[in-house]
Design a protein around this motif. Sequence first.
Motif, PDB file in Angstrom:
ATOM      1  N   GLY A  75       0.785  -1.232   0.000  1.00  0.00           N
ATOM      2  CA  GLY A  75       0.000   0.000   0.000  1.00  0.00           C
ATOM      3  C   GLY A  75       0.812   1.274   0.000  1.00  0.00           C
ATOM      4  O   GLY A  75       0.282   2.353  -0.237  1.00  0.00           O
ATOM      5  N   GLY A  76       2.118   1.179   0.282  1.00  0.00           N
ATOM      6  CA  GLY A  76       2.967   2.370   0.285  1.00  0.00           C
ATOM      7  C   GLY A  76       2.799   3.205   1.546  1.00  0.00           C
ATOM      8  O   GLY A  76       1.983   2.912   2.421  1.00  0.00           O
ATOM      9  N   ILE A  77       3.598   4.261   1.637  1.00  0.00           N
ATOM     10  CA  ILE A  77       3.577   5.151   2.804  1.00  0.00           C
ATOM     11  C   ILE A  77       3.221   6.557   2.335  1.00  0.00           C
ATOM     12  O   ILE A  77       3.875   7.096   1.448  1.00  0.00           O
ATOM     13  CB  ILE A  77       4.954   5.173   3.501  1.00  0.00           C
ATOM     14  CG1 ILE A  77       5.324   3.754   3.970  1.00  0.00           C
ATOM     15  CG2 ILE A  77       4.951   6.127   4.685  1.00  0.00           C
ATOM     16  CD1 ILE A  77       6.713   3.652   4.559  1.00  0.00           C
ATOM     17  N   PRO A  78       2.182   7.167   2.919  1.00  0.00           N
ATOM     18  CA  PRO A  78       1.807   8.533   2.512  1.00  0.00           C
ATOM     19  C   PRO A  78       2.980   9.502   2.694  1.00  0.00           C
ATOM     20  O   PRO A  78       3.746   9.397   3.646  1.00  0.00           O
ATOM     21  CB  PRO A  78       0.656   8.885   3.464  1.00  0.00           C
ATOM     22  CG  PRO A  78       0.118   7.565   3.933  1.00  0.00           C
ATOM     23  CD  PRO A  78       1.283   6.633   3.953  1.00  0.00           C
ATOM     24  N   ILE A 130       3.697  11.372   6.110  1.00  0.00           N
ATOM     25  CA  ILE A 130       4.274  10.731   7.304  1.00  0.00           C
ATOM     26  C   ILE A 130       5.626  10.076   7.030  1.00  0.00           C
ATOM     27  O   ILE A 130       6.178   9.419   7.910  1.00  0.00           O
ATOM     28  CB  ILE A 130       3.302   9.693   7.903  1.00  0.00           C
ATOM     29  CG1 ILE A 130       3.072   8.531   6.903  1.00  0.00           C
ATOM     30  CG2 ILE A 130       1.991  10.330   8.300  1.00  0.00           C
ATOM     31  CD1 ILE A 130       2.310   7.374   7.501  1.00  0.00           C
ATOM     32  N   GLN A 131       6.170  10.253   5.829  1.00  0.00           N
ATOM     33  CA  GLN A 131       7.436   9.594   5.501  1.00  0.00           C
ATOM     34  C   GLN A 131       8.592  10.053   6.382  1.00  0.00           C
ATOM     35  O   GLN A 131       9.509   9.281   6.655  1.00  0.00           O
ATOM     36  CB  GLN A 131       7.777   9.825   4.024  1.00  0.00           C
ATOM     37  CG  GLN A 131       6.890   9.022   3.081  1.00  0.00           C
ATOM     38  CD  GLN A 131       7.294   9.195   1.612  1.00  0.00           C
ATOM     39  OE1 GLN A 131       8.216   9.946   1.295  1.00  0.00           O
ATOM     40  NE2 GLN A 131       6.605   8.505   0.718  1.00  0.00           N
ATOM     41  N   ASP A 132       8.541  11.303   6.852  1.00  0.00           N
ATOM     42  CA  ASP A 132       9.622  11.816   7.703  1.00  0.00           C
ATOM     43  C   ASP A 132       9.493  11.350   9.152  1.00  0.00           C
ATOM     44  O   ASP A 132      10.386  11.592   9.955  1.00  0.00           O
ATOM     45  CB  ASP A 132       9.646  13.349   7.664  1.00  0.00           C
ATOM     46  CG  ASP A 132      10.070  13.881   6.301  1.00  0.00           C
ATOM     47  OD1 ASP A 132      10.838  13.174   5.615  1.00  0.00           O
ATOM     48  OD2 ASP A 132       9.629  14.978   5.928  1.00  0.00           O
ATOM     49  N   LYS A 180      12.285   7.780  -0.821  1.00  0.00           N
ATOM     50  CA  LYS A 180      11.063   8.569  -0.957  1.00  0.00           C
ATOM     51  C   LYS A 180      10.586   8.655  -2.402  1.00  0.00           C
ATOM     52  O   LYS A 180       9.387   8.702  -2.668  1.00  0.00           O
ATOM     53  CB  LYS A 180      11.285   9.968  -0.380  1.00  0.00           C
ATOM     54  CG  LYS A 180      11.532   9.945   1.124  1.00  0.00           C
ATOM     55  CD  LYS A 180      11.708  11.343   1.688  1.00  0.00           C
ATOM     56  CE  LYS A 180      11.960  11.278   3.192  1.00  0.00           C
ATOM     57  NZ  LYS A 180      12.144  12.618   3.779  1.00  0.00           N
ATOM     58  N   SER A 181      11.524   8.674  -3.325  1.00  0.00           N
ATOM     59  CA  SER A 181      11.120   8.738  -4.736  1.00  0.00           C
ATOM     60  C   SER A 181      10.549   7.408  -5.208  1.00  0.00           C
ATOM     61  O   SER A 181       9.713   7.354  -6.100  1.00  0.00           O
ATOM     62  CB  SER A 181      12.316   9.123  -5.610  1.00  0.00           C
ATOM     63  OG  SER A 181      13.349   8.155  -5.488  1.00  0.00           O
ATOM     64  N   GLY A 182      11.010   6.305  -4.576  1.00  0.00           N
ATOM     65  CA  GLY A 182      10.527   4.981  -4.978  1.00  0.00           C
ATOM     66  C   GLY A 182       9.434   4.452  -4.094  1.00  0.00           C
ATOM     67  O   GLY A 182       8.930   3.345  -4.324  1.00  0.00           O
TER      68      GLY A 182
END
Length: 478
Positions: free
Chosen positions: A414-417, A420-422, A460-462
């Motif tokens: 599902g990936g990470i929004p 909240i990645q930081d 973050k780009s991937g």
Amino acid sequence: MFKKITEYFIPKARRELDAELRSERIFVAVLLISALSNFLGINLAVEIGAKLNGQLLLLNGIINLIILFAYRFGLPKFTAASIFLTQYAISFPLQAWLQGGLLSPASAAFFLLPSVAMLILGKKPAVFWMIVSALLSVTLLVLELNVGSPEPEYDLEKKQLFYFSSILGTNLTIFLILLVYELGKSRALQNLHEKHKALKDTQTQLIQQEKLASLGELTAGIAHEIQNPLNFVNNFSELGNELIDELIEERLKSRESRDELMISEILEDLRKNLVKINYHGKRADSIVKGMLDHSRANTGEKKPTNINLLAEEFIRLSYHGLRAKDKTFQANFDMELAQDLPSVKAVSQDIGRVILNLVNNAFDAVHEKSKSAGEEYQPHVKVSTQLLIAPGGYHSQEENPKSYIQLTIADNGGGIPKSIQDKIFQPFFTTKPTGSGTGLGLSISYDIVKAHGGELRLNKSGSKLSTGTEFMLILPVA
């Protein structure tokens, strides 16, 4: 007793929140001390014959009590404090004028105004009240220069008593206010220390739970890994027994009726079976040795470690552990491991734990997405390694820059929004449902990798919402 009185005047809503009440206690205490000093001052006013001063002191004390009750029943603190300081700023110039102007003992109260403001409202409002105090002093000075100093409204024969009592009362008031402030600060520091200790205890418990959870998954994976070679050993042993029975049956026949070719084939099959039994026995032995390595106390000693073997071991353990825990779990995984990689200097148990955590998260992500995605969705996790020379973040000015090995774990979950990645490496932050994670796995992994001189990154780009996540574990070559 005084503490109970101060807590009585603190708004009920604040007390029920069980919040830090230090500033409220100090505010209430200042008003109580002010009211008390006003009421006590009435005796002095009567003694020296300062009737108007006594009436002003009585009025001030009553106003202070009214402000306290209004605050208790919902008047905002800032409003209550502003009313208190305003009546303070009006009352004391009047008292100073009645007592002879700026040279009277009451003029000392002008210095109290900004101090009290800072104590109950903070530094910024105190600047405003400091300006107000200065303006009041200048106003009295201008009045005295233009109109003349007023005649004191008290018995001048008791001037020494008045001055002594006023100075003593002012100093005592300052002392009591500062004492309340210091006691409040001490209690606040003690509460902070207790909360910090409780937080540390909770963190220790959560870390222990995280370790136990990892251990449970690791144990399930190891049990499944051992079961596979044991199944092969059992199956080939049974097959070997059947071949021996066939061989004995053939050997019991007369020499003329024996099929020597068949006997040779049976013996060859037996030899192949023994080779396979030996292979799977050694495989089980290596798994047990690996399990013993993990059960031994971690000395923290870093040794040359083959990152490919470590990754291969822990992705299998993660996969089988999750299969053992959840029979509905289904996912594909593949490994693209660069050949002839140099070793990394690491504590293999610690780095293995990092890999296990990352792979578990990847499998959890694809499994979670598979519950809502259509049948066309194929859950997939990919683990790859490569050799890097001074990768981004490790800029080297040397002629022979240091080498690093990058282990990449990517999934199509599902990936990470982006929002909240930081935060994902922060302690106790988790994207999992309540009760499904402690929020310490990535935080601990991050610290472990940092202690090895490496870096744990989210690409973050991937890593994009709905398309998957990619983590990169970068370790220096030994």
